[in-house]
Design a protein around this motif. Sequence first.
Motif, PDB file in Angstrom:
ATOM      1  N   TYR A   1       5.119  -2.467  -9.154  1.00  0.00           N
ATOM      2  CA  TYR A   1       4.602  -1.111  -8.962  1.00  0.00           C
ATOM      3  C   TYR A   1       3.949  -0.961  -7.590  1.00  0.00           C
ATOM      4  O   TYR A   1       3.163  -1.798  -7.168  1.00  0.00           O
ATOM      5  CB  TYR A   1       3.583  -0.791 -10.057  1.00  0.00           C
ATOM      6  CG  TYR A   1       2.884   0.537  -9.886  1.00  0.00           C
ATOM      7  CD1 TYR A   1       3.519   1.725 -10.155  1.00  0.00           C
ATOM      8  CD2 TYR A   1       1.550   0.576  -9.465  1.00  0.00           C
ATOM      9  CE1 TYR A   1       2.873   2.935 -10.018  1.00  0.00           C
ATOM     10  CE2 TYR A   1       0.892   1.789  -9.326  1.00  0.00           C
ATOM     11  CZ  TYR A   1       1.558   2.959  -9.602  1.00  0.00           C
ATOM     12  OH  TYR A   1       0.916   4.160  -9.451  1.00  0.00           O
ATOM     13  N   GLN A   2       4.291   0.119  -6.900  1.00  0.00           N
ATOM     14  CA  GLN A   2       3.683   0.461  -5.616  1.00  0.00           C
ATOM     15  C   GLN A   2       3.156   1.898  -5.713  1.00  0.00           C
ATOM     16  O   GLN A   2       3.957   2.831  -5.855  1.00  0.00           O
ATOM     17  CB  GLN A   2       4.722   0.375  -4.482  1.00  0.00           C
ATOM     18  CG  GLN A   2       5.255  -1.013  -4.247  1.00  0.00           C
ATOM     19  CD  GLN A   2       4.167  -1.966  -3.753  1.00  0.00           C
ATOM     20  OE1 GLN A   2       3.349  -1.607  -2.926  1.00  0.00           O
ATOM     21  NE2 GLN A   2       4.157  -3.174  -4.289  1.00  0.00           N
ATOM     22  N   PRO A   3       1.847   2.111  -5.628  1.00  0.00           N
ATOM     23  CA  PRO A   3       1.301   3.468  -5.716  1.00  0.00           C
ATOM     24  C   PRO A   3       1.916   4.392  -4.668  1.00  0.00           C
ATOM     25  O   PRO A   3       2.174   3.974  -3.542  1.00  0.00           O
ATOM     26  CB  PRO A   3      -0.182   3.278  -5.444  1.00  0.00           C
ATOM     27  CG  PRO A   3      -0.444   1.831  -5.674  1.00  0.00           C
ATOM     28  CD  PRO A   3       0.835   1.114  -5.390  1.00  0.00           C
ATOM     29  N   GLY A   4       2.165   5.608  -5.052  1.00  0.00           N
ATOM     30  CA  GLY A   4       2.673   6.602  -4.124  1.00  0.00           C
ATOM     31  C   GLY A   4       4.168   6.512  -3.861  1.00  0.00           C
ATOM     32  O   GLY A   4       4.689   7.235  -3.033  1.00  0.00           O
ATOM     33  N   GLN A   5       4.864   5.617  -4.539  1.00  0.00           N
ATOM     34  CA  GLN A   5       6.320   5.516  -4.325  1.00  0.00           C
ATOM     35  C   GLN A   5       7.069   5.896  -5.554  1.00  0.00           C
ATOM     36  O   GLN A   5       6.682   5.777  -6.637  1.00  0.00           O
ATOM     37  CB  GLN A   5       6.695   4.090  -3.931  1.00  0.00           C
ATOM     38  CG  GLN A   5       6.145   3.724  -2.588  1.00  0.00           C
ATOM     39  CD  GLN A   5       6.606   2.333  -2.163  1.00  0.00           C
ATOM     40  OE1 GLN A   5       7.427   1.696  -2.805  1.00  0.00           O
ATOM     41  NE2 GLN A   5       6.061   1.865  -1.077  1.00  0.00           N
TER      42      GLN A   5
END
Length: 173
Positions: free
Chosen positions: A169-173
């Motif tokens: 998980y990568q925030p904002g993607q």
Amino acid sequence: MTGRHRALIALAVAAPLLAAGCSSPGTSSQATSSQATSSAAASTTADAGTGTPKLSVSGAYIPLPSAPDMAAGYFVLTNAGDKAARLTGITSTQAQSVSMHQSTATTMVDLPSVTVPAHGQVAFARDGRHLMLMGLAAQPKVGQHIALTLRFDDAAPLDVEATVQPLTYQPGQ
């Protein structure tokens, strides 16, 4: 395999050793801006106009851990108030201990406190400041919420729910 994936694998393998070998911080924490968003948000009831901190958390998440009893945690702590706040500790009923750390290329340093400047933000993000949750009662599952209580020396405690996300998980993607 990307550099980020290698770093995540290295953290999963080395975290118990690094956590045991954390040293005292030699430098002060610096605030950073982040554009994290999340459905998990919390705030204190302090009034920004009275010279007190007004704190909120956004983007709180925990990547699915590979170890059953430990995990990392990330979030953005914002202070919209007129006075700086000092985060002195974090607790969770779902972990035996929660500690704050700063990662560098080769070490992980224990942070006894983190100052959030007035009208500023501090990001707990991959490859930097982060939480280590140790002694988890049960291995988290994707979608589960982990309750955290942020404690300050000059503001009311702040209750936050961090969502367990997939490891990549990568925030904002």
